[in-house]
Design an enzyme around this catalytic site. Structure first.
Site, PDB file in Angstrom:
ATOM      1  N   LEU A  21      46.171  -3.893  70.132  1.00  0.00           N
ATOM      2  CA  LEU A  21      45.429  -4.527  68.723  1.00  0.00           C
ATOM      3  C   LEU A  21      46.211  -3.808  67.536  1.00  0.00           C
ATOM      4  O   LEU A  21      46.183  -2.604  67.808  1.00  0.00           O
ATOM      5  CB  LEU A  21      44.168  -4.391  68.628  1.00  0.00           C
ATOM      6  CG  LEU A  21      43.351  -5.506  69.505  1.00  0.00           C
ATOM      7  CD1 LEU A  21      41.877  -5.414  69.546  1.00  0.00           C
ATOM      8  CD2 LEU A  21      43.606  -6.895  69.176  1.00  0.00           C
ATOM      9  N   CYS A  81      34.173  -4.303  83.702  1.00  0.00           N
ATOM     10  CA  CYS A  81      33.475  -4.879  84.412  1.00  0.00           C
ATOM     11  C   CYS A  81      32.119  -5.205  84.239  1.00  0.00           C
ATOM     12  O   CYS A  81      31.469  -4.712  83.142  1.00  0.00           O
ATOM     13  CB  CYS A  81      33.374  -4.243  85.968  1.00  0.00           C
ATOM     14  SG  CYS A  81      35.183  -4.037  86.757  1.00  0.00           S
ATOM     15  N   ASP A 104      39.262   4.399  91.099  1.00  0.00           N
ATOM     16  CA  ASP A 104      39.179   5.688  90.393  1.00  0.00           C
ATOM     17  C   ASP A 104      37.506   5.915  90.554  1.00  0.00           C
ATOM     18  O   ASP A 104      37.329   7.322  90.729  1.00  0.00           O
ATOM     19  CB  ASP A 104      39.440   5.358  88.869  1.00  0.00           C
ATOM     20  CG  ASP A 104      38.942   4.254  88.100  1.00  0.00           C
ATOM     21  OD1 ASP A 104      39.124   3.019  88.961  1.00  0.00           O
ATOM     22  OD2 ASP A 104      38.418   4.399  87.114  1.00  0.00           O
ATOM     23  N   ILE A 119      45.448  -9.753  64.310  1.00  0.00           N
ATOM     24  CA  ILE A 119      44.524 -10.852  63.915  1.00  0.00           C
ATOM     25  C   ILE A 119      44.110 -11.085  62.440  1.00  0.00           C
ATOM     26  O   ILE A 119      43.763 -10.064  61.641  1.00  0.00           O
ATOM     27  CB  ILE A 119      43.206 -10.917  64.793  1.00  0.00           C
ATOM     28  CG1 ILE A 119      43.575 -10.746  66.164  1.00  0.00           C
ATOM     29  CG2 ILE A 119      42.373 -11.951  64.572  1.00  0.00           C
ATOM     30  CD1 ILE A 119      42.406 -10.317  67.035  1.00  0.00           C
ATOM     31  N   LEU A 123      36.874  -7.237  86.809  1.00  0.00           N
ATOM     32  CA  LEU A 123      38.027  -7.521  86.428  1.00  0.00           C
ATOM     33  C   LEU A 123      38.819  -6.397  87.283  1.00  0.00           C
ATOM     34  O   LEU A 123      38.663  -5.199  86.968  1.00  0.00           O
ATOM     35  CB  LEU A 123      38.054  -7.171  84.854  1.00  0.00           C
ATOM     36  CG  LEU A 123      39.591  -7.198  84.039  1.00  0.00           C
ATOM     37  CD1 LEU A 123      40.065  -8.619  84.208  1.00  0.00           C
ATOM     38  CD2 LEU A 123      39.539  -6.717  82.893  1.00  0.00           C
ATOM     39  N   GLY A 133      34.098   1.216  84.070  1.00  0.00           N
ATOM     40  CA  GLY A 133      34.856   2.114  83.384  1.00  0.00           C
ATOM     41  C   GLY A 133      36.006   2.656  83.871  1.00  0.00           C
ATOM     42  O   GLY A 133      36.554   2.021  85.046  1.00  0.00           O
ATOM     43  N   GLU A 134      36.751   3.662  83.565  1.00  0.00           N
ATOM     44  CA  GLU A 134      37.758   4.130  84.080  1.00  0.00           C
ATOM     45  C   GLU A 134      37.769   5.721  84.103  1.00  0.00           C
ATOM     46  O   GLU A 134      37.359   6.117  83.183  1.00  0.00           O
ATOM     47  CB  GLU A 134      39.118   3.843  83.158  1.00  0.00           C
ATOM     48  CG  GLU A 134      39.540   2.222  82.899  1.00  0.00           C
ATOM     49  CD  GLU A 134      38.368   1.714  81.950  1.00  0.00           C
ATOM     50  OE1 GLU A 134      38.527   2.201  80.945  1.00  0.00           O
ATOM     51  OE2 GLU A 134      37.899   0.718  82.144  1.00  0.00           O
ATOM     52  N   VAL A 186      41.208  -4.091  87.813  1.00  0.00           N
ATOM     53  CA  VAL A 186      42.359  -3.314  86.840  1.00  0.00           C
ATOM     54  C   VAL A 186      42.922  -2.347  87.814  1.00  0.00           C
ATOM     55  O   VAL A 186      44.435  -1.959  87.641  1.00  0.00           O
ATOM     56  CB  VAL A 186      41.665  -2.735  85.751  1.00  0.00           C
ATOM     57  CG1 VAL A 186      42.674  -1.786  84.984  1.00  0.00           C
ATOM     58  CG2 VAL A 186      41.289  -3.706  84.731  1.00  0.00           C
TER      59      VAL A 186
END
Length: 528
Positions: A256, A2, A97, A288, A50, A76-77, A52
C-alpha cells in the site's frame, strides 16, 4: 491472516454455536475446519485459513505426534521460527511457522514461549495433559483477539467480536465481549466439565523493552551511544531487517503506497530487497483515493522513482458513502476517525493482484499512542484488509525497531520545527530511496490525503449526514437518551452510531471520538 474461534464449556449445542464461527469466514477464504476436543464434548475449535505458509500441512488446530495433548489455534506470522528451530534443534512435523509455539511451550512453559516469538500473533493453546488453556497476543495487538467469559466458566474466543456476539449461554442473555489486551497472556484452568477458571493475566512485554528473542536473532550488531550518526545507522539496520523478515511467505507481496513518508520508505526498501532476493515478480504498489487527491499524486511520484508496477484504485464520494455500512460492520467500531479513514482503505480490487500487503505507521514519538494502536489504527488496518481476504504486514511495528526507537532520548524522537518524525527523515536523507520532497512531505490524516483537493472527505460526510441522511438538531438533543453510553457529540458520530447499533445492538467500545487532526504534530504542521 486467518480466523480463529474456540469455545470451552458451552451449554448450548455446538452444531448451533459453530454458526457464529462462520461470521469470520472472510479471514480465511482458502479452507475451514471445525473440530471437537477429545474427551470434552462441549469444547471445540474453529479455523478459517488463508494459506500463506505451508499450503499442504497448515490446517488448524495444529497437533503434532510428539505432543498429542497440545492443541493450537493461532493467527499470525512468527518470523524467527526457523531460527528458534535450529537453535534449539526442534524436530518439526510441518513447515508451519506456528508449530514453534508447541515446541517452545514444551521446553520452557508459556512465559518463555511468548517472549521468544518475534512476530505478530494471537493464539489459543490447549494442554489437555495439564488441564490448562492459554491465550496470548502480540505486543501491539497487530493480530486481533476477543473473548467472552461468564461467571460459571464458559469461555469463547475469536479473532473478531462478530464471531461471539450471537453465542448462547444458559446463565446470561448477554455475553460481554472484550478485546484481549496486547502484550499479555492469560492462564486458565480447564475443569473436567469443560469450563475454565482464570488463574492469571500477565503482561509479558513492554514496548520500550528490548524483546528476549533479540538474544537469538542475526541482526547486525548495533553501535552503542546516542550520537546522531550512530543512531541513524542503527535505525537503518533495524528497519532493513524489519522489512527482510516480513518477506516470509509462499504468496505474492504487494505494498500500500500513500506517498507519505512511512509507506514510501517501506515500498522502496521492499523493492530493493525483492531484487536482492531475485524474486521473479515485480513489486506491485497500490494507491487508493479520489481523482486528483494529494496521496495519488505523491504515490505516483514514488512509484516512478522506485520502479514499481503501480496501480491506482479510485473511488468517488457516492461509492464512499455506499460502503459506510459495510465498513462499520467490518470494523466493529463507531469511532469517527477510524471509520472515515477506513472507507478509502477497503481494498476489494487489490485482492485480485496480491495476497499480502505491507504498510507504514505513524505515532512513533508517543508511547501512549503505541499502546492504544490496537483500538484504532491497527484495528482499522486489520479489518479493512481481512474483510477482503488479505494479510497486512507492518514493518514499523517490528519489536526490535520500535523498542530501540522508544529507548532513544525524548528530544531525538519529538517533532522538530513543526516536522513530525524528523529523526526518521534525517536517517534516510542521503539514501536516495525516495524523492526528497516525499521524504519531507508533511503528514496528512489518511481521510484527507485520499480525497479530492476540490472537496474533502470530511466535508462530503458532513453534507451527506446533515442534508441527505438528515441527522437534525432534534435528534442530537435527544442523543443522550438514545445513546446514554458514550453519547455521540456530532451528527456524523450519531450517524455512525446508528449503523453500529443496528449491527451490534447493545454492544459498544469504550472509546471517545478522537481525530488525528487533534494530535499535536498535525497542529504544528498546519502552522508551519
Amino acid at each position: 491472516m486467518c480466523g480463529i474461534w474456540a469455545l470451552f464449556g458451552s451449554d448450548d449445542c455446538l452444531s448451533v454455536q459453530c454458526l457464529s464461527a462462520m461470521k469470520i469466514a472472510h479471514r480465511g477464504p482458502d479452507a475451514f475446519r471445525f473440530e471437537n476436543v477429545n474427551g470434552y464434548t462441549n469444547c471445540c475449535f474453529g479455523f478459517h485459513r488463508l494459506a500463506v505458509v505451508d499450503q499442504l500441512f497448515g490446517m488448524q488446530p495444529i497437533r503434532v505426534k510428539k505432543y498429542p495433548y497440545l492443541w493450537l489455534c493461532y493467527n499470525g506470522e512468527i518470523y524467527n521460527h526457523k531460527k528458534m528451530q535450529h537453535h534449539f534443534e526442534f524436530e518439526y512435523q510441518t513447515k508451519v511457522d506456528g508449530e514453534i509455539i508447541l515446541h517452545l511451550y514444551d521446553k520452557g512453559g508459556i512465559e518463555q514461549t511468548v517472549c521468544m516469538l518475534d512476530g505478530v500473533f494471537a493464539f489459543i493453546l490447549l494442554d489437555t495433559a495439564n488441564k490448562k488453556v492459554f491465550l496470548g497476543r502480540d505486543t501491539y495487538g497487530v493480530r486481533p483477539l476477543f473473548k467472552a467469559m461468564t461467571e460459571d466458566g464458559f469461555l469463547a474466543v475469536c479473532s473478531e467480536a462478530k464471531g461471539l456476539v450471537n453465542l448462547k449461554h444458559s446463565t446470561t442473555p448477554f455475553l460481554k465481549v472484550e478485546p484481549f489486551l496486547p502484550g499479555h497472556y492469560e492462564v486458565l484452568d480447564l475443569k473436567p466439565n469443560g469450563k475454565v477458571a482464570s488463574v492469571e493475566m500477565v503482561k509479558y512485554h513492554h514496548c520500550r523493552d528490548e524483546p528476549l528473542h533479540a538474544l537469538y536473532d542475526n541482526v547486525e550488531k548495533l553501535f552503542p551511544g546516542f550520537e546522531l550518526e550512530t543512531v541513524k545507522n542503527n535505525l537503518r539496520i533495524l528497519f532493513d531487517n524489519a522489512i527482510k523478515k516480513r518477506l516470509m511467505t509462499d504468496r505474492r507481496i504487494g505494498c500500500l503506497l500513500s506517498g507519505g513518508l512511512d509507506s514510501s520508505l517501506v515500498a522502496a526498501t521492499l523493492l530493493k530487497q525483492l531484487k536482492e532476493a531475485q524474486v521473479q515478480y515485480p513489486l506491485q504498489t497500490f494507491a487508493i483515493g479520489m481523482e486528483d487527491s494529494t496521496d495519488l499524486l505523491a504515490a505516483r511520484k514514488v512509484a516512478n522513482h522506485i520502479g514499481s508496477e503501480h496501480h491506482e484504485v479510485l473511488f468517488n464520494s457516492e461509492e464512499g458513502i455506499q460502503v459506510l455500512d459495510e465498513v462499520i460492520f467490518s470494523l466493529e467500531t463507531y469511532d469517527i476517525t477510524t471509520v472515515r479513514a477506513s472507507v478509502g482503505k477497503s481494498p476489494s480490487n487489490i485482492r485480485k493482484n496480491t495476497d499480502i500487503l505491507t504498510q507504514g505507521y505513524i505515532y512513533f514519538h508517543s508511547e501512549r499512542l503505541l499502546k492504544e494502536l490496537y483500538l484504532f489504527d491497527v484495528l482499522r488496518a486489520d479489518r479493512t484488509t481481512a474483510a477482503h481476504g488479505l494479510e497486512l504486514r507492518v514493518p514499523f511495528l517490528d519489536h526490535r525497531f520500535s523498542s530501540y526507537y522508544l529507548s532513544l532520548p525524548p528530544d531525538m524522537r519529538t517533532p522538530k520545527n513543526g516536522i513530525e518524525k524528523h529523526l526518521l527523515r534525517e536517517t534516510f536523507e542521503d539514501s536516495n530511496l525516495i524523492p526528497k520532497d516525499i521524504l519531507w512531505r508533511p503528514k496528512e490524516a489518511f481521510s484527507d490525503g485520499i480525497t479530492s483537493v476540490k472537496n474533502s472527505w470530511f466535508r462530503i460526510l458532513q453534507e451527506y449526514v446533515e442534508h441527505q441522511y438528515k441527522v437534525d438538531d432534534t435528534m442530537m438533543a435527544t442523543a443522550a437518551q438514545k445513546f446514554p453510553f458514550n453519547t455521540p457529540k456530532t451528527k456524523e458520530g450519531y450517524y455512525y452510531r446508528q449503523i453500529f447499533e443496528r449491527h451490534y445492538p447493545g454492544r459498544w467500545i469504550n472509546a471517545t471520538d478522537p481525530s488525528a487532526r487533534t494530535l499535536a504534530h498535525y497542529k504544528s504542521a498546519a502552522k508551519a
